[in-house]
Design an enzyme around this catalytic site. Structure first.
Site, PDB file in Angstrom:
ATOM      1  N   LYS A  15       0.802  -1.185   0.147  1.00  0.00           N
ATOM      2  CA  LYS A  15      -0.204  -0.025   0.075  1.00  0.00           C
ATOM      3  C   LYS A  15       0.759   1.265  -0.126  1.00  0.00           C
ATOM      4  O   LYS A  15       0.672   2.271  -0.672  1.00  0.00           O
ATOM      5  CB  LYS A  15      -0.973  -0.087   1.242  1.00  0.00           C
ATOM      6  CG  LYS A  15      -2.302  -0.798   1.136  1.00  0.00           C
ATOM      7  CD  LYS A  15      -2.955  -0.438   2.395  1.00  0.00           C
ATOM      8  CE  LYS A  15      -2.541  -0.332   3.701  1.00  0.00           C
ATOM      9  NZ  LYS A  15      -2.058  -1.938   4.156  1.00  0.00           N
ATOM     10  N   ARG A  90     -10.261   1.633   8.144  1.00  0.00           N
ATOM     11  CA  ARG A  90      -9.961   0.426   8.426  1.00  0.00           C
ATOM     12  C   ARG A  90     -11.024  -0.357   9.446  1.00  0.00           C
ATOM     13  O   ARG A  90     -10.985  -1.660   9.345  1.00  0.00           O
ATOM     14  CB  ARG A  90      -8.662   0.130   9.470  1.00  0.00           C
ATOM     15  CG  ARG A  90      -7.392   0.119   8.223  1.00  0.00           C
ATOM     16  CD  ARG A  90      -6.442   0.178   9.168  1.00  0.00           C
ATOM     17  NE  ARG A  90      -5.149  -0.586   8.713  1.00  0.00           N
ATOM     18  CZ  ARG A  90      -3.892  -0.228   8.379  1.00  0.00           C
ATOM     19  NH1 ARG A  90      -3.655   1.276   8.500  1.00  0.00           N
ATOM     20  NH2 ARG A  90      -3.030  -0.757   7.939  1.00  0.00           N
ATOM     21  N   ARG A 129      10.714  -7.022   4.961  1.00  0.00           N
ATOM     22  CA  ARG A 129      10.828  -5.605   5.243  1.00  0.00           C
ATOM     23  C   ARG A 129      11.384  -5.449   6.737  1.00  0.00           C
ATOM     24  O   ARG A 129      12.237  -4.614   6.919  1.00  0.00           O
ATOM     25  CB  ARG A 129       9.423  -5.060   5.216  1.00  0.00           C
ATOM     26  CG  ARG A 129       9.494  -3.491   5.549  1.00  0.00           C
ATOM     27  CD  ARG A 129       8.159  -3.070   5.062  1.00  0.00           C
ATOM     28  NE  ARG A 129       7.202  -3.214   6.177  1.00  0.00           N
ATOM     29  CZ  ARG A 129       5.830  -3.022   6.050  1.00  0.00           C
ATOM     30  NH1 ARG A 129       5.300  -2.391   5.150  1.00  0.00           N
ATOM     31  NH2 ARG A 129       4.921  -3.329   6.949  1.00  0.00           N
ATOM     32  N   ARG A 135      11.328  -2.198  11.476  1.00  0.00           N
ATOM     33  CA  ARG A 135       9.956  -1.694  12.013  1.00  0.00           C
ATOM     34  C   ARG A 135       9.714  -2.550  13.133  1.00  0.00           C
ATOM     35  O   ARG A 135       9.586  -3.715  13.141  1.00  0.00           O
ATOM     36  CB  ARG A 135       8.854  -1.686  10.996  1.00  0.00           C
ATOM     37  CG  ARG A 135       8.492  -0.413  10.569  1.00  0.00           C
ATOM     38  CD  ARG A 135       7.583  -0.432   9.448  1.00  0.00           C
ATOM     39  NE  ARG A 135       6.045  -0.981  10.094  1.00  0.00           N
ATOM     40  CZ  ARG A 135       4.856  -0.629   9.255  1.00  0.00           C
ATOM     41  NH1 ARG A 135       5.183  -0.157   8.196  1.00  0.00           N
ATOM     42  NH2 ARG A 135       3.878  -0.982   9.871  1.00  0.00           N
ATOM     43  N   ARG A 146      -1.619  -8.748  12.791  1.00  0.00           N
ATOM     44  CA  ARG A 146      -2.129  -7.490  12.052  1.00  0.00           C
ATOM     45  C   ARG A 146      -2.907  -8.290  10.797  1.00  0.00           C
ATOM     46  O   ARG A 146      -3.936  -7.700  10.547  1.00  0.00           O
ATOM     47  CB  ARG A 146      -0.926  -6.774  11.341  1.00  0.00           C
ATOM     48  CG  ARG A 146      -0.385  -6.049  12.462  1.00  0.00           C
ATOM     49  CD  ARG A 146       1.110  -5.532  12.156  1.00  0.00           C
ATOM     50  NE  ARG A 146       1.105  -4.853  10.779  1.00  0.00           N
ATOM     51  CZ  ARG A 146       2.449  -4.695  10.129  1.00  0.00           C
ATOM     52  NH1 ARG A 146       3.271  -5.370  10.670  1.00  0.00           N
ATOM     53  NH2 ARG A 146       2.303  -3.945   9.131  1.00  0.00           N
TER      54      ARG A 146
HETATM   55  P1  AMP Z   1       0.333   0.719   8.359  1.00  0.00           P
HETATM   56  O1  AMP Z   1       1.577   1.370   8.083  1.00  0.00           O
HETATM   57  O2  AMP Z   1      -0.804   1.148   7.538  1.00  0.00           O
HETATM   58  O3  AMP Z   1       0.565  -0.787   8.458  1.00  0.00           O
HETATM   59  O4  AMP Z   1      -0.142   1.023   9.774  1.00  0.00           O
HETATM   60  C1  AMP Z   1       0.573   0.815  11.045  1.00  0.00           C
HETATM   61  C2  AMP Z   1       0.007   0.463  12.257  1.00  0.00           C
HETATM   62  O5  AMP Z   1      -0.596   1.947  12.577  1.00  0.00           O
HETATM   63  C3  AMP Z   1      -1.314  -0.357  12.167  1.00  0.00           C
HETATM   64  O6  AMP Z   1      -1.007  -1.560  12.411  1.00  0.00           O
HETATM   65  C4  AMP Z   1      -2.255   0.264  13.280  1.00  0.00           C
HETATM   66  O7  AMP Z   1      -1.741  -0.100  14.694  1.00  0.00           O
HETATM   67  C5  AMP Z   1      -1.745   1.595  13.149  1.00  0.00           C
HETATM   68  N1  AMP Z   1      -2.994   2.483  12.086  1.00  0.00           N
HETATM   69  C6  AMP Z   1      -2.606   2.613  10.926  1.00  0.00           C
HETATM   70  N2  AMP Z   1      -3.773   3.275  10.379  1.00  0.00           N
HETATM   71  C7  AMP Z   1      -4.866   2.733  11.315  1.00  0.00           C
HETATM   72  C8  AMP Z   1      -6.260   3.066  11.457  1.00  0.00           C
HETATM   73  N3  AMP Z   1      -6.863   3.640   9.928  1.00  0.00           N
HETATM   74  N4  AMP Z   1      -6.920   2.638  12.204  1.00  0.00           N
HETATM   75  C9  AMP Z   1      -6.290   2.225  13.491  1.00  0.00           C
HETATM   76  N5  AMP Z   1      -5.091   2.022  13.569  1.00  0.00           N
HETATM   77  C10 AMP Z   1      -4.286   2.412  12.428  1.00  0.00           C
END
Ligand code: AMP
Length: 194
Positions: A15, A90, A129, A135, A146
């Site tokens: 993404k 989400r 990654r 990370r 996740r």
């Molecule tokens: P990502 O980089 O999109 O994988 O997001 C990393 C982490 O940020 C996720 O595993 C969540 O803990 C938090 N996060 C990101 N976007 C959201 C969202 N829309 N709602 C809740 N938590 C989020």
């Protein structure tokens, strides 16, 4: 012409990379809630402190915190030409809140791009990654969590957008540039058909 897009897909579907490419192509800001949370964690802001424990556990940050952050971001002037939201909404509550934000602004979404990838493929990518970027939420146990949270809370919201005729499905397996080309072709076709 303004373009308002959402990008949805399981963790590891690519993404972030594709959001940057689409934002460049359509000349709109890419807004990644994950990136905003990570920046806040790095800067040790209050928001970062609220978010970190959820992120590290592979859980979603609570809706009220996330929704307020997105509402603030969408109030910035650079979104007047449109935006691409990467990783938001989400949850069903976030869908409702985004609907309200857009309604208040008198605008609508053009499309919701769904990047499809099989769990086996994404776990492998995420583990790679983890080695490259370190990370804190890229270890195998948290990755599995996740994916579980994605299938429980996020996969179902795709149907809401599907019923609205907004979903554009794209296969996320392949070279980065191939997937970008597929996304742009599918989004342009969707737009022409509307
Ligand atoms: P990502 O980089 O999109 O994988 O997001 C990393 C982490 O940020 C996720 O595993 C969540 O803990 C938090 N996060 C990101 N976007 C959201 C969202 N829309 N709602 C809740 N938590 C989020």
């Amino acid at each position: 012409m303004s373009t308002r897009l959402l990008l949805i897909g399981p963790p590891g579907a690519g993404k972030g990379t594709q959001a940057a490419a689409l934002a460049e192509h359509y000349q709109i800001p890419a807004i990644s809630t994950g990136d905003i949370f990570r920046a806040n964690v790095a800067e040790r802001t209050e928001l970062g402190q609220q978010a970190q424990r959820y992120m590290d556990a592979g859980e979603y940050v609570p809706d009220d915190v996330t929704n307020a952050m997105v509402r603030d971001r969408l109030a910035e002037p650079d979104t007047a030409s449109g935006f691409l939201l990467d990783g938001y909404p989400r949850t069903a509550d976030q869908v409702e809140q985004l609907d309200a934000m857009l309604q208040d602004a008198g605008v609508g979404l053009d499309a919701v791009a769904l990047i499809n990838a099989e769990p086996d493929v994404v776990v492998e990518r995420l583990l790679a990654r983890a080695q490259e970027q370190g990370r804190s939420d890229d270890n195998e146990e948290v990755i599995r969590r996740r994916l579980e949270v994605y299938s429980q809370q996020t996969a179902p919201i795709v149907d809401i957008y599907r019923e609205r005729g907004l979903v554009v499905d794209v296969d996320g397996v392949g070279e980065i540039s191939e997937v970008t080309d597929r996304l742009i072709a599918a989004l342009d076709k969707h737009r022409e058909a509307r």
